[in-house]
Design a protein around this motif. Structure first.
Motif, short mmCIF file in Angstrom:
data_model
loop_
_atom_site.label_atom_id
_atom_site.label_comp_id
_atom_site.label_asym_id
_atom_site.label_seq_id
_atom_site.Cartn_x
_atom_site.Cartn_y
_atom_site.Cartn_z
N ILE A 86 0.84 -1.20 0.00
CA ILE A 86 0.00 0.00 0.00
C ILE A 86 0.87 1.25 0.00
CG2 ILE A 86 -1.73 1.31 1.30
CD1 ILE A 86 -2.66 -1.45 2.43
N VAL A 87 1.90 1.26 0.82
CA VAL A 87 2.81 2.40 0.87
C VAL A 87 3.47 2.60 -0.50
CG1 VAL A 87 5.02 3.22 1.81
CG2 VAL A 87 3.26 2.32 3.34
N ALA A 88 3.91 1.51 -1.13
CA ALA A 88 4.52 1.61 -2.45
C ALA A 88 3.53 2.15 -3.47
CB ALA A 88 5.04 0.24 -2.89
N ARG A 89 2.28 1.68 -3.39
CA ARG A 89 1.26 2.14 -4.33
C ARG A 89 0.97 3.62 -4.13
NH1 ARG A 89 -0.37 2.90 -8.46
NH2 ARG A 89 -2.27 2.21 -9.48
N MET A 90 0.84 4.05 -2.87
CA MET A 90 0.59 5.46 -2.59
C MET A 90 1.74 6.32 -3.07
SD MET A 90 -1.09 5.09 1.24
CE MET A 90 -1.33 6.85 1.52
N GLY A 91 2.96 5.84 -2.87
CA GLY A 91 4.13 6.60 -3.28
C GLY A 91 4.28 6.70 -4.78
N SER A 92 3.68 5.78 -5.52
CA SER A 92 3.81 5.79 -6.98
C SER A 92 2.71 6.59 -7.68
CB SER A 92 3.78 4.34 -7.51
OG SER A 92 2.48 3.77 -7.35
N LEU A 93 1.73 7.08 -6.91
CA LEU A 93 0.64 7.84 -7.53
C LEU A 93 1.14 9.21 -7.96
CD1 LEU A 93 -2.35 7.09 -5.08
CD2 LEU A 93 -1.95 6.11 -7.35
N ASN A 94 1.16 9.45 -9.26
CA ASN A 94 1.61 10.76 -9.76
C ASN A 94 0.44 11.67 -10.10
OD1 ASN A 94 0.71 9.61 -12.12
ND2 ASN A 94 2.75 9.26 -12.94
N CYS A 95 -0.78 11.18 -9.90
CA CYS A 95 -1.97 12.02 -10.04
C CYS A 95 -3.13 11.34 -9.33
CB CYS A 95 -2.30 12.29 -11.50
SG CYS A 95 -2.48 10.82 -12.52
N TYR A 96 -3.98 12.14 -8.73
CA TYR A 96 -5.14 11.63 -7.99
C TYR A 96 -6.05 12.80 -7.64
CZ TYR A 96 -2.08 13.31 -4.26
OH TYR A 96 -1.24 14.08 -3.49
N GLN A 97 -7.29 12.46 -7.28
CA GLN A 97 -8.22 13.45 -6.74
C GLN A 97 -8.81 12.88 -5.45
OE1 GLN A 97 -11.14 15.11 -9.43
NE2 GLN A 97 -9.66 15.28 -11.12
#
Length: 220
Positions: free
Chosen positions: A40-51
């Protein structure tokens, strides 16, 4: 043995090896199983765009404020549209440049300023991905229940230009690919023994890279 045969044997061994790694990672009781917190931490850290769609409550002394914010991050820009107690604001941060429109008591004010690093940290303090990533990443232990992961956290932050400590509890609802779908943070911000602020937030995470249409006005 000719070169073609040797090459074929090596290829088969490589395939068998890959299959073995995959199988061991899927088998119960193996050390190679996915660590949910790490994933989860890796996925959150890889998000380069979100709302996100967020509800926030803050308490400072005897003052309690409730806010709703629709914001996000895309193309190296932060954006947010918030409402609270008759106040409404639209903001866009590009680099360290803030363009903001504020509506209060029927009057509109436009703000354009260059931010310091401390200003930027204050304005993005309640970004659920930015702060949630640090909070969950700091956890030494977690609890899993269904698709929720919960942990306590303590992180060092900049608050109104000074160093402070944020501590509390974080809960993350995640999907099959460990992408966060909802983040809940509760806690307090303190400086030594003094509690500067208490807060709680709940944010729905939306996978989108589009900037809202209203940001075009602020870009102009």
């Amino acid at each position: 043995m000719n070169g073609k045969m040797v090459g074929a044997i090596i290829a088969i061994l490589i395939i068998i090896g890959i299959a073995g790694i995959w199988y061991s990672s899927q088998s119960p009781g193996k050390n190679t199983q996915v660590n949910p917190k790490g994933a989860i931490v890796a996925r959150m850290g890889s998000l380069n765009c979100y709302q996100y769609q967020e509800n926030i409550t803050t308490i400072q002394g005897n003052v309690t404020e409730h806010s709703t914010v629709e914001g996000g991050y895309s193309n190296d820009s932060y954006f947010f549209h918030g409402k609270k107690n008759g106040l409404e604001w639209w903001g866009l941060i590009e680099g360290k440049r803030l363009s903001e429109k504020v509506l209060k008591n029927g009057n509109v004010t436009h703000i354009n300023v260059n931010l310091t690093q401390a200003d930027l940290k204050d304005l993005t303090l309640y970004d659920p991905i930015k702060t949630g990533l640090r909070a969950l990443g700091s956890a030494s232990s977690v609890e899993l229940s269904g698709s929720w992961i919960t942990s306590n956290y303590t992180i060092y932050i900049t608050y109104k230009g000074s160093g402070a400590i944020m501590s509390g509890t974080i809960k993350v609802l995640y999907g099959k690919d460990y992408t966060p779908e909802k983040i809940e943070l509760t806690g307090k911000i303190s400086n030594g023994k003094e509690i500067l602020q208490e807060f709680s937030l709940s944010a729905k995470i939306i996978p989108s890279c589009q900037l809202p249409g209203w940001t075009q006005e602020l870009k102009g």
